[in-house]
Scaffold this motif. Structure first.
Motif, short mmCIF file in Angstrom:
data_model
loop_
_atom_site.label_atom_id
_atom_site.label_comp_id
_atom_site.label_asym_id
_atom_site.label_seq_id
_atom_site.Cartn_x
_atom_site.Cartn_y
_atom_site.Cartn_z
N PRO A 80 1.63 -0.74 9.54
CA PRO A 80 2.61 0.33 9.78
C PRO A 80 2.30 1.55 8.90
N SER A 81 2.51 2.72 9.45
CA SER A 81 2.22 3.94 8.68
C SER A 81 3.01 4.00 7.39
N TRP A 82 4.23 3.45 7.39
CA TRP A 82 5.05 3.51 6.18
C TRP A 82 4.54 2.59 5.07
N SER A 83 3.54 1.76 5.39
CA SER A 83 3.02 0.84 4.37
C SER A 83 1.69 1.29 3.79
N VAL A 84 1.15 2.41 4.26
CA VAL A 84 -0.11 2.92 3.71
C VAL A 84 0.12 3.31 2.25
N GLY A 85 -0.72 2.82 1.38
CA GLY A 85 -0.58 3.09 -0.05
C GLY A 85 -0.31 1.84 -0.85
N ARG A 86 0.19 0.79 -0.21
CA ARG A 86 0.41 -0.46 -0.94
C ARG A 86 -0.80 -1.38 -0.78
N GLN A 87 -0.95 -2.27 -1.70
CA GLN A 87 -2.05 -3.23 -1.64
C GLN A 87 -1.72 -4.38 -0.69
N PHE A 88 -2.75 -4.94 -0.08
CA PHE A 88 -2.61 -6.06 0.86
C PHE A 88 -3.54 -7.20 0.45
N GLN A 89 -3.11 -8.41 0.74
CA GLN A 89 -3.94 -9.59 0.55
C GLN A 89 -3.58 -10.61 1.61
N ASN A 90 -4.61 -11.07 2.33
CA ASN A 90 -4.41 -12.06 3.39
C ASN A 90 -3.41 -11.59 4.44
N GLY A 91 -3.39 -10.28 4.70
CA GLY A 91 -2.56 -9.75 5.76
C GLY A 91 -1.14 -9.42 5.38
N ILE A 92 -0.75 -9.58 4.10
CA ILE A 92 0.61 -9.32 3.66
C ILE A 92 0.60 -8.24 2.59
N GLY A 93 1.51 -7.28 2.71
CA GLY A 93 1.62 -6.23 1.73
C GLY A 93 2.19 -6.74 0.42
N SER A 94 1.73 -6.16 -0.68
CA SER A 94 2.15 -6.61 -2.00
C SER A 94 3.57 -6.15 -2.32
N VAL A 95 4.22 -6.91 -3.18
CA VAL A 95 5.56 -6.60 -3.66
C VAL A 95 5.54 -6.60 -5.18
N ARG A 96 6.15 -5.61 -5.80
CA ARG A 96 6.18 -5.54 -7.26
C ARG A 96 7.17 -6.54 -7.84
#
Length: 795
Positions: A428-444
């Motif tokens: 999704p365009s709103w998720s560009v900028g976050r890190q991903f691993q194994n297809g899932i966006g990272s969470v702080r």
């Protein structure tokens, strides 16, 4: 504009670049990883002048021998040289790096004896504002300190507020599919209802007589070319908007400056009106993006400081592995000039996120914008990096392999999704900028992700022509230098070395987090293996691959019937960007692309075109790149065999006597399959209304309407090839310059306006006829089944 005024402006800007650009660029590059393409560590342009300045100050500043090799000047009376500017988190390497860079820049400016500058620097004119630079940087430092109550702290706290940034509370997943995302499919339905009404009005047909199924899917695209493409594209789109054509368009697509155009149109500044956008440009691009007083004033004064610096804080603070490089700084400067309104007070944060453009698409009232960037895949570089391969490799074999195996991977962005055709995966365009691993966006740790990467950084990526290869640099300046003595020999030499120059990037591209990490087994086998070895994707201006964004418009599911291309590229004839799409369309099995569209190549044998078609039969991008490289080598050799005197010249003021193409040109492809035993002839250029029947043939394919940005006798004294201000590298357009570009673009559109309408009408007629034929056959089949079931009562 007089020549004297132009030279004065260039001298003034050169001084600004040496002052602010020297300190900032050097401090930025000195903290970055070494770039293999830096020509062995040789000084960058302008460094020698600044080093001369340093040595003149050496006695007063007491520069050590070790420090004399760098640009920054070190003050001897400072007690804070080793104190970071920010309260740096121990684990925030990116933030510490940015702190160090600003510290270097501030130290250099603060230590300079400004009263001595005029006496010690020869051949360099320093403007009055030079002495104000230390104050600007000191203020910028204070704003970026993470101390309590600072602007940076305020930005970071808001970055973690889901009410202000709703996307940070959403879980992002990689979507692996060739199909369009659901949001785009829903958009198509909404837009079809709108374009149906618009087409009826455009063609003068009663609305009730137009069936949505008959309405052609029209795509409109603009080329790269910096501010030239931005201004010319705005003018062309305005003409289309005023004539009713633009309302019939489903997609727009851009490269470089045309991406800036789209981003401005879908903002509160452009107000989805190209006339308003032109007025905005007149108010804003008369000042260079890097003019220090204007840029630093916006970066240090409210409300523009928070507007522009928020993306920097979010990117560097939110991702310890992120880098803030030259392209990022360029993007921020572009935003300061393009996304700040006149008066500099009414900035709107909604303009800073690509996903916010969905608001303008929700009722289908506007086309869907497509933004483009590329990643340059050069596998051979990795192989050459190991000592074993270096010792064993045959130089000629290595060169040949590199020529055939490097290619560009295209990435497209819409307000809905960031996606790559090579990877068949998007986020999704709103998720560009976050890190991903194994297809899932990272969470702080706080349960939230980082906010969407802001548009200033995308502006830099979309328009980073200066990250191009040396080959592309030469193509940009070729029209300017070809009149110089000895050009022919230099041109031949550089053409011979083109396959080497195309691998060298003097400036490193910008990067975003790699969203396909860990997905190697889930993506297509043709995906480059190297992409899984880096946590960043290096992206740059798509014009390095094709300066027209044709490829995204050929994506299955978008099903464009008509593509209208406005080409404001440099040296448009020799580059022939339309023809580059031939092999692409065939490789991907796209039916209907008009083979041979674009500028005719004098003396090019049919065998060369056949080779390019065969390249399309490759099963992978690597193989296709190799075969296309062979075909282009044949084309270059063929071109060299032609006499230079016989080549048409597009620099003349009476182009219609010299050009093979006109201001508006139309080709149509075919949906018939190619025979293995023979090659089809190039698509015919439709130059006369009597040829419109070819557009209505049931087997007709995609219609391409091409508007090259050519000089026009109706606009005297304006020539894209010779007017200095139309250089891709020019970042100052006066209102008079803009008026000239607008007049030329509008004159060229008028020249082809009727032909465009005839083409649209013919394609509509064809689609309607095919629908009626399908309905007739369906009735016949139904009647046949009825007779079979109930018998013939007339017997």
């Amino acid at each position: 504009m007089s020549r004297q005024l132009l030279l004065s402006r260039q001298t003034h800007l050169r001084a600004a670049t040496l002052l602010i650009g020297g300190s900032l660029a050097y401090s930025t590059l000195s903290h970055r990883k070494p770039i293999a393409n830096d020509s062995g560590g040789k000084p960058w342009a302008g460094q020698s002048q600044i080093i001369t300045q340093q040595r003149a100050f050496a006695d007063e500043a007491k520069i050590s021998d070790a420090d004399s090799e760098v640009v920054s000047v070190v003050a001897t009376d400072s007690q804070d040289d080793d104190v970071p500017l920010f309260d740096v988190d121990p684990d925030s390497g990116a933030w510490a790096s940015l702190s160090a860079r600003l510290s270097d820049a501030q130290s250099a400016l603060s230590a300079t004896k400004w009263s001595k500058v005029g006496e010690t620097v020869s051949d360099l004119i320093l403007p009055n504002w030079a002495s104000d630079l230390p104050g600007y940087f000191a203020k910028l430092q204070r704003e970026l300190e993470m101390a309590s109550g600072s602007l940076a702290e305020e930005i970071w706290q808001e970055a973690q507020d889901p009410l202000l940034n709703p996307e940070i509370s959403r879980i992002a997943q990689v979507r692996i599919s060739r199909e369009l995302c659901t949001e785009e499919k829903l958009f198509q339905q909404r837009r079809k209802a709108y374009t149906t009404r618009a087409l009826a009005k455009y063609l003068g047909i009663p609305e009730q007589d137009v069936q949505p199924e008959d309405v052609p899917t029209i795509a409109m695209c603009g080329s790269g070319g910096g501010l030239r493409a931005l201004v010319a594209g705005t003018s062309s789109y305005l003409s289309a908007q005023e004539g009713g054509l633009y309302d019939c368009v489903t997609y727009t697509a851009g490269v470089s400056g045309s991406c800036w155009l789209q981003a401005l149109y879908y903002s509160t500044l452009g107000k989805q009106n190209y006339a308003i956008l032109l007025t905005h440009l007149k108010q804003r691009i008369g000042t260079h993006i890097a003019y220090p007083p204007a840029a630093l004033s916006l970066l240090t004064a409210a409300p523009t400081n928070k507007f522009l610096l928020s993306g920097i804080v979010e990117k560097v603070k939110g991702n310890p592995t992120a880098d803030f490089g030259l392209v990022d700084a360029y993007g921020v400067l572009l935003a300061a000039r393009l996304f700040v309104p006149r008066g500099e007070l009414g900035v709107d944060d909604r303009n800073l996120k690509l996903s916010n453009q969905q608001e303008y698409l929700k009722d289908g009232a506007h086309p869907l914008p497509i933004y483009t960037a590329v990643r340059h895949e050069i596998p051979i570089i990795e192989e050459e990096s190991s000592p074993e391969s270096t010792q064993q490799a045959d130089p000629q074999a290595t060169k040949e392999k590199a020529r055939k195996e490097s290619w560009f991977q295209w990435f497209e962005s819409t307000p809905y999704e960031f996606w790559s055709e090579e990877l068949e995966a998007g986020i999704p365009s709103w998720s560009v900028g976050r890190q991903f691993q194994n297809g899932i966006g990272s969470v702080r740790e706080n349960g939230y992700s980082v906010p969407e990467l802001r548009i200033p950084f995308m502006l830099g990526i979309w328009g980073s022509a200066f990250c191009a290869t040396l080959s592309h640099y030469y193509k940009e300046v070729r029209p300017i230098v070809k009149g110089l003595f000895g050009f022919g020999g230099i041109d031949d030499l550089l053409e011979e070395r083109n396959d080497e120059l195309v691998k060298v990037h003097p400036i490193e591209p910008a990067s975003i987090p790699n969203y396909v990490l860990g997905l190697e087994k889930k993506l297509p086998p043709t995906a480059a293996k190297s992409i899984f070895a880096s946590n960043q994707l290096e992206l740059a201006d798509a014009g390095m691959s094709n300066n027209l964004p044709i490829y995204p418009l050929l994506r299955p599911g978008r099903d464009a019937d008509i593509i209208i291309a406005f080409d404001a590229s440099a040296d448009i004839k020799n580059e022939n960007w339309l023809s580059v799409a031939d092999g692409y369309a065939r490789q991907r099995g796209i039916k209907g692309w008009p083979l041979g569209a674009g500028w005719p190549k004098n003396g090019t044998p049919n065998a060369t075109a056949a080779k390019e078609l065969d390249a399309a039969e490759a099963v992978s991008p690597q193989q296709a790149a190799g075969k296309i490289a062979d075909a282009r080598e044949s084309r270059r050799e063929s071109a060299k065999s032609q006499s230079r005197g016989t080549q048409p010249d597009i620099d003349g003021q009476n182009p219609k006597q010299e050009l093979e193409l006109d201001y508006c040109n139309v080709w149509v492809g075919t949906t018939l399959e190619r025979s293995i035993s023979s090659e089809p002839p190039p698509s015919k250029l439709l130059t006369d209304p009597s040829h419109d029947w070819e557009l209505m043939d049931p087997n007709a394919g995609i219609a391409v309407i091409y508007f090259p940005f050519l000089p026009n006798p109706e606009v005297e004294g304006v020539n894209p090839n010779t007017s200095d201000y139309m250089s891709t590298w020019n970042f100052i357009y006066t209102p008079e310059d803009i008026d000239n570009v607008v007049a030329l673009a509008r004159a060229n559109f008028r020249a082809g306006e009727e032909q465009v309408k005839r083409t649209v009408r013919a394609v509509y007629t064809r689609k309607k006829g095919k629908r009626l034929e399908r309905e007739r056959r369906a009735r016949m089949r139904k009647w046949g089944r009825h007779l079979k079931e109930s018998g013939d009562h007339f017997r």
